[in-house]
Design an enzyme around this catalytic site. Structure first.
Site, PDB file in Angstrom:
ATOM      1  N   CYS A 117       7.560  -5.384   5.858  1.00 22.22           N
ATOM      2  CA  CYS A 117       6.213  -5.403   6.429  1.00 22.22           C
ATOM      3  C   CYS A 117       5.395  -6.538   5.814  1.00 22.22           C
ATOM      4  O   CYS A 117       4.702  -7.279   6.526  1.00 22.22           O
ATOM      5  CB  CYS A 117       5.535  -4.057   6.181  1.00 22.22           C
ATOM      6  N   CYS A 118       5.464  -6.689   4.484  1.00 24.48           N
ATOM      7  CA  CYS A 118       4.725  -7.761   3.813  1.00 24.48           C
ATOM      8  C   CYS A 118       5.192  -9.133   4.274  1.00 24.48           C
ATOM      9  O   CYS A 118       4.401 -10.073   4.373  1.00 24.48           O
ATOM     10  CB  CYS A 118       4.865  -7.641   2.297  1.00 24.48           C
ATOM     11  N   CYS A 206      -3.446  -3.507   1.284  1.00 24.75           N
ATOM     12  CA  CYS A 206      -3.532  -2.819   2.569  1.00 24.75           C
ATOM     13  C   CYS A 206      -3.833  -1.335   2.353  1.00 24.75           C
ATOM     14  O   CYS A 206      -3.406  -0.748   1.353  1.00 24.75           O
ATOM     15  CB  CYS A 206      -2.216  -2.977   3.334  1.00 24.75           C
ATOM     16  N   CYS A 234       4.436  -8.488  -3.435  1.00 26.06           N
ATOM     17  CA  CYS A 234       4.572  -8.422  -1.978  1.00 26.06           C
ATOM     18  C   CYS A 234       5.353  -9.592  -1.415  1.00 26.06           C
ATOM     19  O   CYS A 234       5.719  -9.598  -0.247  1.00 26.06           O
ATOM     20  CB  CYS A 234       3.193  -8.368  -1.329  1.00 26.06           C
TER      21      CYS A 234
END
Length: 243
Positions: A117-118, A206, A234
């Site tokens: 996702c990062c 986030c 990340c």
């Protein structure tokens, strides 16, 4: 390359003995096309310092992952208005986000890990931005993460995000500061800060991956708390865990 490496190491030793303001002044003087990475947390100190040193050269960008807290979005606007500066908000590629969500849902990082996702929401946009500059400035500090940031230099050759065949210089002017020193600066200079800090958040990222920390907890315990502690990067600063 060897001479360049030695030069960077020597310069890091010299700059490490200087104040964050002196390091920033050097960076802003050496590079015309240089940008400050502003995450919406304590690195607002960099914006404040740079604005006082050379307001005409302040170039700030921030990554909008699409998953930030509402408070962080309000804060970005507050900083923009407070310093009367432009903040280049950089977004992920919508097709990549749509593909990830369609295939794995909105919270796949809880089952897998946060890196996929990062990579889409943060690393991709950062790479696009850094292809347009010659140097960048981050708010990394050595006390932020004993497992990944304890030895970060003040200046480094960023090979991970450099343009092909070119160089990219990365400055970490706050590397030697403690969290207490950063907050002493924020309070004594009336620097605006994210209201989430008043709710127990120290390290802010986030919304699904950030939570307040309790008494005695290290700030990185509020990030990706379901993962192994020594790997809490990340990807923006992955060089910290790659030897």
């Amino acid at each position: 390359m060897a001479d360049n490496l030695v030069s960077t190491v020597d310069l890091d030793q010299k700059l490490s003995a200087q104040t964050p303001q002196e390091i920033l002044a050097y960076a802003l003087n050496e590079f015309d096309n240089i940008a400050i990475s502003f995450s919406g947390a304590e690195d607002v100190v960099l914006v404040d310092m740079a604005y006082k040193i050379a307001p005409e050269k302040v170039q700030v960008f921030s990554l909008d992952t699409g998953r930030l807290h509402a408070e962080t979005y309000r804060y970005l606007e507050k900083v923009r208005n407070h310093y009367n500066i432009d903040i280049d908000v950089v977004y992920p590629e919508s097709d990549a986000v749509n593909k990830l969500v369609h295939e794995k849902g909105l919270f796949s990082f809880y089952q897998d890990d946060h890196k996929e996702c990062c990579s889409i929401r943060k690393i991709g946009p950062l790479r696009r931005k850094l292809l347009t500059v010659d140097a960048w400035i981050t708010g990394q500090r050595r006390d932020q993460s004993p497992g990944t940031r304890a030895a970060i230099p003040v200046i480094q050759d960023d090979k991970a995000f450099a343009r092909p065949g070119d160089s990219l210089t990365k400055f970490n002017p706050l590397a030697n500061l403690s969290s207490q020193e950063v907050w002493d600066y924020i309070r004594s200079n009336d620097v605006p800060y994210n209201e989430l800090h008043d709710q127990g958040f120290i390290s802010i990222g986030c919304e699904p991956c950030t939570r307040p920390t309790g008494p005695g907890q290290h700030e990185r315990e509020g990030r990706w708390w379901w993962e192994e502690a020594t790997l809490k990067e990340c990807g923006l600063h992955d060089v910290n865990i790659k030897k």
